[in-house]
Design a protein around this motif. Structure first.
Motif, PDB file in Angstrom:
ATOM      1  N   THR A 116       0.844  -1.186   0.000  1.00 54.39           N
ATOM      2  CA  THR A 116       0.000   0.000   0.000  1.00 54.39           C
ATOM      3  C   THR A 116       0.880   1.238   0.000  1.00 54.39           C
ATOM      4  O   THR A 116       1.829   1.329   0.780  1.00 54.39           O
ATOM      5  CB  THR A 116      -0.924   0.031   1.241  1.00 54.39           C
ATOM      6  N   ALA A 117       0.554   2.165  -0.892  1.00 55.86           N
ATOM      7  CA  ALA A 117       1.238   3.464  -0.923  1.00 55.86           C
ATOM      8  C   ALA A 117       0.172   4.530  -0.704  1.00 55.86           C
ATOM      9  O   ALA A 117      -0.748   4.680  -1.505  1.00 55.86           O
ATOM     10  CB  ALA A 117       1.945   3.662  -2.252  1.00 55.86           C
ATOM     11  N   ARG A 118       0.296   5.230   0.426  1.00 50.55           N
ATOM     12  CA  ARG A 118      -0.608   6.332   0.766  1.00 50.55           C
ATOM     13  C   ARG A 118       0.186   7.619   0.621  1.00 50.55           C
ATOM     14  O   ARG A 118       1.272   7.737   1.183  1.00 50.55           O
ATOM     15  CB  ARG A 118      -1.114   6.182   2.191  1.00 50.55           C
ATOM     16  N   VAL A 119      -0.356   8.568  -0.119  1.00 49.29           N
ATOM     17  CA  VAL A 119       0.348   9.825  -0.353  1.00 49.29           C
ATOM     18  C   VAL A 119      -0.508  10.964   0.162  1.00 49.29           C
ATOM     19  O   VAL A 119      -1.628  11.185  -0.312  1.00 49.29           O
ATOM     20  CB  VAL A 119       0.684  10.004  -1.848  1.00 49.29           C
ATOM     21  N   GLN A 120       0.029  11.659   1.154  1.00 51.98           N
ATOM     22  CA  GLN A 120      -0.681  12.778   1.769  1.00 51.98           C
ATOM     23  C   GLN A 120      -0.104  14.085   1.239  1.00 51.98           C
ATOM     24  O   GLN A 120       1.107  14.207   1.053  1.00 51.98           O
ATOM     25  CB  GLN A 120      -0.562  12.713   3.282  1.00 51.98           C
ATOM     26  N   HIS A 121      -0.995  15.038   0.999  1.00 51.12           N
ATOM     27  CA  HIS A 121      -0.616  16.335   0.457  1.00 51.12           C
ATOM     28  C   HIS A 121      -1.003  17.421   1.450  1.00 51.12           C
ATOM     29  O   HIS A 121      -1.937  17.254   2.225  1.00 51.12           O
ATOM     30  CB  HIS A 121      -1.328  16.568  -0.877  1.00 51.12           C
ATOM     31  N   TRP A 122      -0.306  18.540   1.379  1.00 49.27           N
ATOM     32  CA  TRP A 122      -0.536  19.614   2.336  1.00 49.27           C
ATOM     33  C   TRP A 122      -1.795  20.413   2.015  1.00 49.27           C
ATOM     34  O   TRP A 122      -2.303  21.142   2.848  1.00 49.27           O
ATOM     35  CB  TRP A 122       0.679  20.530   2.409  1.00 49.27           C
ATOM     36  N   SER A 123      -2.277  20.277   0.799  1.00 49.49           N
ATOM     37  CA  SER A 123      -3.477  21.039   0.428  1.00 49.49           C
ATOM     38  C   SER A 123      -4.309  20.250  -0.577  1.00 49.49           C
ATOM     39  O   SER A 123      -3.821  19.328  -1.233  1.00 49.49           O
ATOM     40  CB  SER A 123      -3.082  22.379  -0.199  1.00 49.49           C
ATOM     41  N   GLU A 124      -5.557  20.657  -0.695  1.00 46.28           N
ATOM     42  CA  GLU A 124      -6.441  20.040  -1.682  1.00 46.28           C
ATOM     43  C   GLU A 124      -5.912  20.309  -3.090  1.00 46.28           C
ATOM     44  O   GLU A 124      -5.968  19.441  -3.966  1.00 46.28           O
ATOM     45  CB  GLU A 124      -7.860  20.584  -1.523  1.00 46.28           C
ATOM     46  N   GLU A 125      -5.367  21.518  -3.296  1.00 43.04           N
ATOM     47  CA  GLU A 125      -4.828  21.867  -4.610  1.00 43.04           C
ATOM     48  C   GLU A 125      -3.683  20.945  -5.002  1.00 43.04           C
ATOM     49  O   GLU A 125      -3.609  20.470  -6.145  1.00 43.04           O
ATOM     50  CB  GLU A 125      -4.352  23.335  -4.630  1.00 43.04           C
ATOM     51  N   ALA A 126      -2.767  20.667  -4.069  1.00 43.38           N
ATOM     52  CA  ALA A 126      -1.638  19.770  -4.363  1.00 43.38           C
ATOM     53  C   ALA A 126      -2.138  18.360  -4.657  1.00 43.38           C
ATOM     54  O   ALA A 126      -1.640  17.689  -5.568  1.00 43.38           O
ATOM     55  CB  ALA A 126      -0.650  19.762  -3.202  1.00 43.38           C
ATOM     56  N   MET A 127      -3.131  17.915  -3.901  1.00 45.00           N
ATOM     57  CA  MET A 127      -3.689  16.581  -4.137  1.00 45.00           C
ATOM     58  C   MET A 127      -4.322  16.505  -5.527  1.00 45.00           C
ATOM     59  O   MET A 127      -4.089  15.554  -6.280  1.00 45.00           O
ATOM     60  CB  MET A 127      -4.724  16.229  -3.078  1.00 45.00           C
ATOM     61  N   LYS A 128      -5.101  17.513  -5.886  1.00 48.12           N
ATOM     62  CA  LYS A 128      -5.739  17.525  -7.200  1.00 48.12           C
ATOM     63  C   LYS A 128      -4.703  17.593  -8.315  1.00 48.12           C
ATOM     64  O   LYS A 128      -4.854  16.945  -9.354  1.00 48.12           O
ATOM     65  CB  LYS A 128      -6.723  18.689  -7.300  1.00 48.12           C
ATOM     66  N   GLN A 129      -3.651  18.357  -8.091  1.00 49.94           N
ATOM     67  CA  GLN A 129      -2.569  18.436  -9.084  1.00 49.94           C
ATOM     68  C   GLN A 129      -1.946  17.060  -9.290  1.00 49.94           C
ATOM     69  O   GLN A 129      -1.721  16.627 -10.420  1.00 49.94           O
ATOM     70  CB  GLN A 129      -1.504  19.438  -8.639  1.00 49.94           C
ATOM     71  N   HIS A 130      -1.673  16.357  -8.187  1.00 48.27           N
ATOM     72  CA  HIS A 130      -1.070  15.024  -8.272  1.00 48.27           C
ATOM     73  C   HIS A 130      -2.018  14.052  -8.979  1.00 48.27           C
ATOM     74  O   HIS A 130      -1.593  13.227  -9.790  1.00 48.27           O
ATOM     75  CB  HIS A 130      -0.705  14.537  -6.875  1.00 48.27           C
ATOM     76  N   GLU A 131      -3.288  14.169  -8.675  1.00 52.40           N
ATOM     77  CA  GLU A 131      -4.284  13.311  -9.315  1.00 52.40           C
ATOM     78  C   GLU A 131      -4.331  13.585 -10.821  1.00 52.40           C
ATOM     79  O   GLU A 131      -4.348  12.655 -11.633  1.00 52.40           O
ATOM     80  CB  GLU A 131      -5.648  13.557  -8.672  1.00 52.40           C
ATOM     81  N   GLN A 132      -4.286  14.863 -11.211  1.00 50.02           N
ATOM     82  CA  GLN A 132      -4.316  15.241 -12.628  1.00 50.02           C
ATOM     83  C   GLN A 132      -3.024  14.837 -13.345  1.00 50.02           C
ATOM     84  O   GLN A 132      -3.046  14.610 -14.555  1.00 50.02           O
ATOM     85  CB  GLN A 132      -4.576  16.739 -12.775  1.00 50.02           C
ATOM     86  N   MET A 133      -1.932  14.732 -12.606  1.00 52.52           N
ATOM     87  CA  MET A 133      -0.664  14.281 -13.192  1.00 52.52           C
ATOM     88  C   MET A 133      -0.723  12.788 -13.514  1.00 52.52           C
ATOM     89  O   MET A 133       0.181  12.262 -14.148  1.00 52.52           O
ATOM     90  CB  MET A 133       0.500  14.536 -12.216  1.00 52.52           C
ATOM     91  N   GLY A 134      -1.761  12.115 -13.046  1.00 50.91           N
ATOM     92  CA  GLY A 134      -1.915  10.697 -13.324  1.00 50.91           C
ATOM     93  C   GLY A 134      -1.499   9.803 -12.180  1.00 50.91           C
ATOM     94  O   GLY A 134      -1.024   8.694 -12.390  1.00 50.91           O
ATOM     95  N   PHE A 135      -1.722  10.258 -10.957  1.00 49.18           N
ATOM     96  CA  PHE A 135      -1.316   9.479  -9.785  1.00 49.18           C
ATOM     97  C   PHE A 135      -1.778   8.032  -9.868  1.00 49.18           C
ATOM     98  O   PHE A 135      -0.970   7.118  -9.770  1.00 49.18           O
ATOM     99  CB  PHE A 135      -1.848  10.106  -8.485  1.00 49.18           C
ATOM    100  N   HIS A 136      -3.081   7.807 -10.012  1.00 49.17           N
ATOM    101  CA  HIS A 136      -3.600   6.434  -9.936  1.00 49.17           C
ATOM    102  C   HIS A 136      -3.026   5.554 -11.041  1.00 49.17           C
ATOM    103  O   HIS A 136      -2.604   4.426 -10.775  1.00 49.17           O
ATOM    104  CB  HIS A 136      -5.133   6.433  -9.948  1.00 49.17           C
ATOM    105  N   GLU A 137      -2.983   6.063 -12.249  1.00 43.25           N
ATOM    106  CA  GLU A 137      -2.428   5.268 -13.345  1.00 43.25           C
ATOM    107  C   GLU A 137      -0.925   5.039 -13.139  1.00 43.25           C
ATOM    108  O   GLU A 137      -0.446   3.910 -13.200  1.00 43.25           O
ATOM    109  CB  GLU A 137      -2.664   5.954 -14.683  1.00 43.25           C
TER     110      GLU A 137
END
Length: 159
Positions: A116-137
Motif C-alpha cells: 500500500t502506498a498512501r500519499v498525503q498532500h498539504w493542500s487540496e490543490e496539491a492533491m488535485k494536481q497530483h491526481e491530474q498528473m496521473g497518480f492512480h495510473e
C-alpha cells in the motif's frame, strides 16, 4: 491523533503481490531504478540512505531525455514493513517546497504482501494536481512493475 485534513488530502493505491514482505521490501529498496518510473520513463539515479533523516533522492528521465529530480528524506524506515518519506526536507533537515508525504507499507497477507502506498498532500490543490498528473495510473503501473520483479516474472528491466 489522526489529522483528518491529512486523510482528506490523501491518494492511495494498493496491490497484492505474490511474494514475501521481505522480498518486496528488498526489491523496493535495492532495485528501485528498475521499477520506480512508469515505462518508458527510466530512473537512472537512485540515492537512498535508509534511515530517519537519510536522503531519498531519485531522478526520473522521460523518453525525450528530460530529467525530473526528486529530493527528500526518509522519516521512518521499518525494514520489511514500512517506509515513510517526504519532500518537505532535504538531507540535514533543510526545508524546501513540500508536495507530499508518502507512507508505504508491506503487510503480510496469506502467502504474499499487501503493498500500500498512501500519499498525503498539504493542500487540496496539491492533491488535485497530483491526481491530474496521473497518480492512480502511474503509481498503479509502478506497483505492477514492482510486483513483476518481486514475483520473479521480470528478471531486469534496467536499460
Amino acid at each position: 491523533m489522526i489529522d483528518q485534513n491529512a486523510a482528506k488530502h490523501e491518494l492511495s493505491i494498493t496491490r497484492l503481490i505474490h511474494a514475501s514482505p521481505e522480498t518486496v521490501y528488498k526489491v523496493w529498496t535495492e532495485r528501485t531504478g528498475e521499477w520506480w518510473a512508469p515505462r518508458p520513463y527510466t530512473t537512472p539515479v537512485v540515492d537512498f540512505e535508509l534511515r530517519p533523516g537519510g536522503r531519498a533522492y531519485t531522478m526520473m528521465r522521460s523518453p525525450d531525455g528530460a530529467d525530473m529530480p526528486h529530493d527528500g528524506v526518509f522519516l521512518e524506515v521499518v525494514p520489511n514493513r514500512k517506509i515513510v518519506v517526504t519532500d518537505a526536507f532535504k538531507p540535514g533537515w533543510i526545508t524546501q517546497d513540500a508536495f507530499m508525504l508518502a507512507i508505504v507499507t508491506f503487510d503480510p497477507e496469506g502467502s504474499g504482501t499487501r503493498y500500500t502506498a498512501r500519499v498525503q498532500h498539504w493542500s487540496e490543490e496539491a492533491m488535485k494536481q497530483h491526481e491530474q498528473m496521473g497518480f492512480h495510473e502511474g503509481w498503479g503501473i509502478v506497483a505492477g512493475q514492482l510486483a513483476e520483479l518481486a514475483e520473479g516474472r521480470l528478471v531486469s528491466s534496467a536499460a
